[in-house]
Design an enzyme around this catalytic site. Structure first.
Site, PDB file in Angstrom:
ATOM      1  CG  HIS A   1      -0.985   5.568  -0.245  1.00  0.00           C
ATOM      2  ND1 HIS A   1      -0.052   4.917   0.537  1.00  0.00           N
ATOM      3  CD2 HIS A   1      -1.851   6.166   0.621  1.00  0.00           C
ATOM      4  CE1 HIS A   1      -0.337   5.107   1.808  1.00  0.00           C
ATOM      5  NE2 HIS A   1      -1.418   5.861   1.891  1.00  0.00           N
TER       6      HIS A   1
ATOM      7  CB  CYS B   1       0.427   8.693   2.025  1.00  0.00           C
ATOM      8  SG  CYS B   1      -0.066   8.263   3.710  1.00  0.00           S
TER       9      CYS B   1
ATOM     10  CG  ASN C   1      -1.542   3.978   5.072  1.00  0.00           C
ATOM     11  OD1 ASN C   1      -0.410   4.248   4.681  1.00  0.00           O
ATOM     12  ND2 ASN C   1      -2.531   4.861   5.059  1.00  0.00           N
TER      13      ASN C   1
END
Length: 364
Positions: free
Chosen positions: A291, A136, A321
């Site tokens: 993020h 990520c 996500n």
């Protein structure tokens, strides 16, 4: 996987187990164009009801309402290709002008060759290409890498793509993890600042202030907590045997509670470190892109920094996500929406598996 309550998890929840991440700055670079791609299939929370997932619970706990799933014949490099083409068109750069290709991904088409090499060949770019596997925070690591190449005079046009096909890494029967993730790709084209602009290339080792480019950045890792977010099988530590496959060890395992605690801490600390290093106040930030992992993490960071919520860009509710694609996807949407003007200060922070993070303050 280590059981919950291990010493590593306890240490990470309490505070630092390593020094703060490395701080630096690189002037003389800018993002000249952005692009993104999301698959056509929209999967809503209601579509996941057969897993026993409650739509309202997903929204309350994460902020996610829908996500995109790649088609059966789509691979990560396909998403990269579409995002990269759109990015180069927006930047006004042709394949012959790109001299470095970086792909941030943990879902490569194959273990080898790299997805970056496949993308480079498909785009017809005559340049070196490599993958960065930092999950990520992969995009932030790639952006710093590109800046270093440009500052050293070894590249002029660097194509970065953050892309992950996360739905292939999570167990469809896991009602706690499967609803969190989606598939996407986002791209940026990084170049030197235009000739005659203030600053020019800034020596990364120079402690003096940079007024443009990467005014400040911090990259860090707390690998002692790596087992909290991990795909156990498929690598050299544990091959994907029939037994491992039957146990579901090809899928991601996550200690959500402790990862959440770690993320809240590290985002707050790293963002404050970067702002202090740059001598910039939170009020000076034009746009904040974190993020897109969890709305509660974003809300905590915004409250801790004292940033006006109106200056925070969020698309988590629509895409979930998307790992390394998360920040460049949001950035492209923000640019298309007119949320950034040249000279604005943009703060970005990626965090996740590793455990690793990257926080950047960029003069747009």
């Amino acid at each position: 996987m280590a059981p919950a309550g291990t010493s590593a998890e306890s240490a990470l929840a309490r505070g630092h187990v390593t020094e703060h991440g490395r701080l630096g700055r690189v002037g003389g670079i800018r993002i000249a164009g952005t692009g993104s791609y999301v698959p056509e299939q929209i999967v809503t929370n209601e579509d996941l009801a057969n897993l026993g997932c409650d739509s309202d619970w997903i929204v309350r706990r994460t902020g996610i309402r829908q996500r995109r799933h790649a088609a059966a014949d789509e691979a990560t490099s396909d998403m990269c290709f579409h995002a990269a083409n759109r990015c180069m068109q927006n930047a006004g750069v042709t394949a012959s002008e790109v001299d470095l290709v970086l792909v941030a991904t943990i879902t490569p088409d194959h273990q080898t060759p790299s997805t970056a090499s496949q993308l480079q060949g498909r785009l017809g770019i005559a340049a070196p290409a490599m993958d960065l596997g930092v999950a990520c925070s992969g995009f932030t690591y790639a952006l710093v890498t590109a800046a270093q190449f440009i500052a050293a005079g070894n590249a002029k046009n660097v194509l970065i793509v953050g892309a992950d096909l996360m739905t292939r890494t999570v167990d469809p029967d896991d009602k706690k993890i499967y609803p969190l993730f989606g598939d996407a790709a986002g791209a940026v084209l990084v170049t030197p600042t235009p000739s005659g602009s203030e600053g020019g290339a800034h020596n990364p080792c120079d402690p003096g202030p940079a007024t443009e480019g990467l005014i400040s950045y911090q990259l860090g890792s707390e690998g002692i907590g790596g087992e909290m977010l991990c795909v156990p099988a498929g690598g050299s530590r544990q091959t994907l045997t029939p037994e491992a496959y039957a146990a579901g060890d090809q899928f991601m395992k996550m200690d959500g509670r402790n990862v959440f605690k770690w993320a809240v801490r590290v985002v707050d600390e790293s963002a404050k470190d970067v702002l202090a290093h740059a001598g910039v106040a939170a009020d000076d930030i034009a746009l904040l892109i974190l993020h897109q992992a969890n709305q509660r993490i974003i809300d905590s960071a915004v409250a801790g920094l004292g940033v006006d919520p109106a200056r925070v860009f969020v698309n988590l509710d629509r895409y979930g996500n998307t790992s390394a694609a998360s920040i460049p996807l949001a950035l492209d949407e923000a640019v298309q929406a007119g949320r950034l003007q040249r000279g604005d200060l943009l703060l970005m922070s990626g965090f996740g598996a590793g455990l690793a993070w990257g926080t950047l303050l960029l003069r747009w």
